[in-house]
Design a protein around this motif. Structure first.
Motif, PDB file in Angstrom:
ATOM      1  N   PHE A 242       1.192  -1.476   0.206  1.00 19.93           N
ATOM      2  CA  PHE A 242       0.415  -0.011   0.274  1.00 19.93           C
ATOM      3  C   PHE A 242       0.720   1.305   0.154  1.00 19.93           C
ATOM      4  N   GLY A 243       0.465   2.422  -0.451  1.00 21.06           N
ATOM      5  CA  GLY A 243       0.786   4.036  -0.087  1.00 21.06           C
ATOM      6  C   GLY A 243       1.518   3.872  -1.804  1.00 21.06           C
ATOM      7  N   GLU A 244       3.060   4.496  -1.618  1.00 18.03           N
ATOM      8  CA  GLU A 244       3.562   4.958  -2.398  1.00 18.03           C
ATOM      9  C   GLU A 244       4.792   4.264  -2.681  1.00 18.03           C
ATOM     10  N   ALA A 245       5.029   3.655  -2.064  1.00 17.70           N
ATOM     11  CA  ALA A 245       5.854   2.680  -1.780  1.00 17.70           C
ATOM     12  C   ALA A 245       5.325   0.977  -2.769  1.00 17.70           C
ATOM     13  N   GLY A 246       3.963   1.202  -3.270  1.00 17.83           N
ATOM     14  CA  GLY A 246       3.059  -0.542  -3.111  1.00 17.83           C
ATOM     15  C   GLY A 246       3.525  -0.539  -4.954  1.00 17.83           C
ATOM     16  N   PRO A 247       4.005   0.056  -5.973  1.00 18.94           N
ATOM     17  CA  PRO A 247       4.363  -0.075  -6.925  1.00 18.94           C
ATOM     18  C   PRO A 247       5.799  -1.031  -6.524  1.00 18.94           C
ATOM     19  N   ILE A 248       6.704  -0.136  -6.166  1.00 24.13           N
ATOM     20  CA  ILE A 248       8.116  -0.653  -5.787  1.00 24.13           C
ATOM     21  C   ILE A 248       8.055  -1.865  -5.597  1.00 24.13           C
ATOM     22  N   ILE A 249       7.397  -2.080  -3.981  1.00 26.25           N
ATOM     23  CA  ILE A 249       7.148  -3.500  -3.721  1.00 26.25           C
ATOM     24  C   ILE A 249       6.663  -4.508  -4.142  1.00 26.25           C
ATOM     25  N   VAL A 250       5.182  -4.465  -5.441  1.00 24.66           N
ATOM     26  CA  VAL A 250       5.707  -5.441  -6.418  1.00 24.66           C
ATOM     27  C   VAL A 250       6.144  -5.628  -7.176  1.00 24.66           C
ATOM     28  N   GLN A 251       7.535  -4.562  -7.635  1.00 28.08           N
ATOM     29  CA  GLN A 251       8.001  -4.344  -8.685  1.00 28.08           C
ATOM     30  C   GLN A 251       9.371  -5.598  -7.788  1.00 28.08           C
ATOM     31  N   ASP A 252       9.910  -5.179  -6.947  1.00 29.96           N
ATOM     32  CA  ASP A 252      10.690  -6.159  -6.077  1.00 29.96           C
ATOM     33  C   ASP A 252      10.475  -7.635  -5.541  1.00 29.96           C
ATOM     34  N   LEU A 253       8.915  -7.898  -5.371  1.00 32.77           N
ATOM     35  CA  LEU A 253       8.648  -8.727  -4.781  1.00 32.77           C
ATOM     36  C   LEU A 253       8.069 -10.429  -5.602  1.00 32.77           C
ATOM     37  N   ALA A 254       7.854  -9.030  -6.766  1.00 30.61           N
ATOM     38  CA  ALA A 254       7.030 -10.009  -8.295  1.00 30.61           C
ATOM     39  C   ALA A 254       7.827 -11.656  -8.343  1.00 30.61           C
ATOM     40  N   GLY A 255       7.572 -12.630  -7.930  1.00 30.52           N
ATOM     41  CA  GLY A 255       8.278 -13.728  -9.031  1.00 30.52           C
ATOM     42  C   GLY A 255       9.070 -14.554  -7.954  1.00 30.52           C
ATOM     43  N   LEU A 256       8.836 -14.781  -6.502  1.00 27.06           N
ATOM     44  CA  LEU A 256       9.532 -14.381  -5.127  1.00 27.06           C
ATOM     45  C   LEU A 256       8.791 -15.954  -4.164  1.00 27.06           C
ATOM     46  N   GLY A 257       7.687 -15.993  -5.122  1.00 28.35           N
ATOM     47  CA  GLY A 257       7.116 -16.783  -4.412  1.00 28.35           C
ATOM     48  C   GLY A 257       5.884 -16.932  -3.521  1.00 28.35           C
ATOM     49  N   THR A 258       5.382 -15.139  -3.318  1.00 29.93           N
ATOM     50  CA  THR A 258       4.898 -15.051  -2.281  1.00 29.93           C
ATOM     51  C   THR A 258       3.576 -13.802  -3.622  1.00 29.93           C
ATOM     52  N   PRO A 259       2.883 -14.703  -2.710  1.00 33.67           N
ATOM     53  CA  PRO A 259       1.908 -13.387  -3.828  1.00 33.67           C
ATOM     54  C   PRO A 259       1.578 -12.096  -2.868  1.00 33.67           C
ATOM     55  N   VAL A 260       1.419 -10.861  -4.228  1.00 28.00           N
ATOM     56  CA  VAL A 260       1.463  -9.805  -3.879  1.00 28.00           C
ATOM     57  C   VAL A 260       0.273  -9.271  -4.248  1.00 28.00           C
ATOM     58  N   LEU A 261      -0.246  -8.225  -3.524  1.00 24.72           N
ATOM     59  CA  LEU A 261      -1.458  -7.891  -3.967  1.00 24.72           C
ATOM     60  C   LEU A 261      -1.641  -5.929  -3.859  1.00 24.72           C
ATOM     61  N   THR A 262      -2.257  -5.174  -4.013  1.00 22.57           N
ATOM     62  CA  THR A 262      -2.166  -4.005  -3.973  1.00 22.57           C
ATOM     63  C   THR A 262      -3.414  -3.278  -3.144  1.00 22.57           C
ATOM     64  N   GLU A 263      -3.798  -2.191  -2.303  1.00 18.02           N
ATOM     65  CA  GLU A 263      -5.011  -1.856  -1.897  1.00 18.02           C
ATOM     66  C   GLU A 263      -4.308  -0.527  -2.001  1.00 18.02           C
ATOM     67  N   GLY A 264      -6.219   0.089  -2.027  1.00 18.57           N
ATOM     68  CA  GLY A 264      -5.766   1.746  -2.054  1.00 18.57           C
ATOM     69  C   GLY A 264      -5.366   2.485  -0.447  1.00 18.57           C
ATOM     70  N   SER A 265      -6.712   2.307  -0.060  1.00 24.06           N
ATOM     71  CA  SER A 265      -6.318   2.908   1.624  1.00 24.06           C
ATOM     72  C   SER A 265      -6.049   2.069   2.002  1.00 24.06           C
ATOM     73  N   PHE A 266      -6.184   2.481   3.265  1.00 22.21           N
ATOM     74  CA  PHE A 266      -5.223   1.540   4.975  1.00 22.21           C
ATOM     75  C   PHE A 266      -6.852   0.316   4.856  1.00 22.21           C
ATOM     76  N   ASP A 267      -8.028   1.456   5.170  1.00 20.78           N
ATOM     77  CA  ASP A 267      -8.807   0.176   5.626  1.00 20.78           C
ATOM     78  C   ASP A 267      -8.890  -0.909   4.723  1.00 20.78           C
ATOM     79  N   ALA A 268      -9.191  -0.408   3.511  1.00 18.40           N
ATOM     80  CA  ALA A 268      -9.213  -1.419   2.192  1.00 18.40           C
ATOM     81  C   ALA A 268      -7.695  -2.384   2.614  1.00 18.40           C
ATOM     82  N   VAL A 269      -7.152  -1.558   2.918  1.00 19.99           N
ATOM     83  CA  VAL A 269      -5.935  -3.004   3.094  1.00 19.99           C
ATOM     84  C   VAL A 269      -6.196  -4.253   4.704  1.00 19.99           C
ATOM     85  N   MET A 270      -6.993  -3.535   5.234  1.00 16.43           N
ATOM     86  CA  MET A 270      -7.434  -4.273   6.396  1.00 16.43           C
ATOM     87  C   MET A 270      -8.497  -4.939   6.251  1.00 16.43           C
ATOM     88  N   ALA A 271      -9.634  -4.403   5.430  1.00 12.71           N
ATOM     89  CA  ALA A 271     -10.593  -5.656   5.232  1.00 12.71           C
ATOM     90  C   ALA A 271     -10.094  -7.175   4.528  1.00 12.71           C
TER      91      ALA A 271
END
Length: 451
Positions: free
Chosen positions: A381-410
């Motif tokens: 989540f947050g500004e770093a979200g796209p960088i996290i997705v890029q760095d962790l993609a393909g390393l064996g753990t699903p990486v999902l994204t959400e916009g608001s923090f409440d949506a992250v929690m849900a």
């Protein structure tokens, strides 16, 4: 307070930044009879109210900007830790030959004669400082925790009765502008990359940490991390008595994993089961605190009793609630990769990891091996979200994204299964979505407690 030590020629003292530490410094200087010019780049209602109060006390105050000429003509410049060295008011001060001093050092000067234990490091310094303060206080001593832990040292100096001991957390930002640091005991918890959004190189960051040892002598006492290679390098050759802690092998303070005991030398200190903190990193923090406090003359039985009554601090691997057999853990203070690595190692369940915020310059790829096979999913989540997705993609753990923090929690609640944990350990600063890491952690707690 010794007024002759502060701008002795009687010229005005400039205070840069009017957060809690800047306000306390201004009040302390005014009480010492020094003329003060205080300024802050911000301008909002709460700050304007603070400014009015300081003007009533006799300070000259500017909000929404700084009078750079006035600062350049001051006798001394006191800086709050959040102000970067390249900020225009500090550049103006240095160009004018004005000494720049951290608020923390001003507070220590005003508390001259009060012994103190100083703690720095990349991770664990707040918990270690709090542990030290708790251990000292549990003996009946009037001890205060101050510095980067939350209470400015200048605020402590304003109290009518000085403490008998201080436990002082010092960040690299504070140390950068401290000309003399002379603790009775100094603690270095560990070193790892951090604040690379402020420092040009890792070496510059470590050099500021090294300032803890600038006044080392044969009488100094240092407590350092034997398990951390960077810490060993930094303290090599530093004068004084060195006490070391380890969770791997026997040393001055160590974790005897086979027996499940924290030990000081050969002496048993505390069963691991009686330390109410998660993770080996907190065993290390407890050992560091124990060594530091023992060096002041406190007995091992007293230290053991204090450790057994210490609970987790807010936002630092803080268990919030077990809901539908899912444990929700608030580690919002984890604002760098190294601290998130520590959190992951401390979790003994499968988990969902909440990762994101404002990027601080480190790659997230380091987390990949720790997540594999244990992490059900990462929610970025947050500004770093796209960088996290890029760095962790393909390393064996699903990486999902959400916009608001409440949506992250849900989303996390929907993903977690019975027996899992959901861990907020963001590895990022909070300033894209929240005012600070505390606000982020509070929101996490509020949501969990509302379900």
């Amino acid at each position: 307070m010794k007024p002759d030590r502060i701008a002795p020629d009687g010229r005005e003292v400039a205070v840069i930044g009017l957060g809690r530490s800047g306000v306390a410094a201004t009040r302390l200087l005014l009480r010492a009879g020094r003329p003060v010019y205080a300024s802050d780049a911000g301008k909002f209602p709460a700050l304007e109210e603070l400014g009015r109060g300081l003007r009533t006390m006799g300070a000259a105050v500017d909000l929404g900007g700084h009078d750079l000429v006035r600062i350049g003509n001051a006798g001394l410049c006191i800086v709050s830790p959040g102000v970067p060295p390249d900020a225009p008011p500090l550049v103006a001060a240095r160009r004018g030959g004005v000494p720049v001093q951290a608020e923390a050092e001003l507070g220590l000067e005003a508390l001259d004669g009060v012994p103190y234990i100083a703690v720095t490091g990349t991770n664990g310094k707040t918990t270690t400082t709090a542990l030290i303060g708790h251990l000292l206080a549990s003996t009946g001593c009037h001890a205060e925790t101050a510095g980067n832990i939350g209470t400015p040292l200048c605020e402590i100096a304003l109290e009518p009765v000085p403490p008998e001991w201080l436990a002082v957390e010092l960040s690299s930002f504070q140390l950068h502008d401290m000309r003399r640091v002379e603790p009775d005991v100094g603690v270095l918890t560990n070193l790892a990359p951090d604040h690379l959004d402020r420092y040009a190189t890792l070496g510059e960051y470590y050099e500021d940490k090294r300032r803890l040892f600038q006044c080392a002598s044969a009488d100094s006492v240092w407590v350092t991390n034997e398990d951390d290679a960077a810490s060993r390098v930094l303290v090599h050759g530093v004068a004084g008595r060195h006490l070391r802690f380890s969770v791997v092998h026997e040393t001055d303070g160590w974790f005897d994993a086979a027996a499940g005991l924290l030990r000081i030398g050969a002496e048993a200190l505390l069963p691991r089961t009686e330390l109410g903190l998660m993770g080996d990193h907190n065993v290390a923090n407890a050992l560091a605190a124990a060594l530091a406090v023992q060096a002041t003359g406190v007995s091992l039985p007293e230290i053991a009793k204090g450790l057994a009554t210490f609970g987790a601090l807010p936002h630092r691997m803080e268990p919030v609630r077990e809901l539908d057999r899912v444990l929700w853990i608030n580690d919002s203070k984890a604002t760098n990769i190294a601290s998130t690595e520590v959190a992951i190692r401390a979790v003994t369940r499968s988990f969902v990891l909440l990762l994101g915020g404002r990027h601080k310059g480190e790659p997230y790829t380091r987390l990949g091996a720790l997540l594999a096979g244990r992490c059900r999913a990462v929610i970025a989540f947050g500004e770093a979200g796209p960088i996290i997705v890029q760095d962790l993609a393909g390393l064996g753990t699903p990486v999902l994204t959400e916009g608001s923090f409440d949506a992250v929690m849900a989303r996390a609640r929907g993903l977690a299964r019975a027996g899992d944990a959901v861990v907020l350990s963001p590895a990022c600063s909070s300033y894209d979505m929240f005012t600070n890491y505390e606000a982020r952690g509070r929101r996490f707690r509020e949501i969990v407690e509302s379900w």
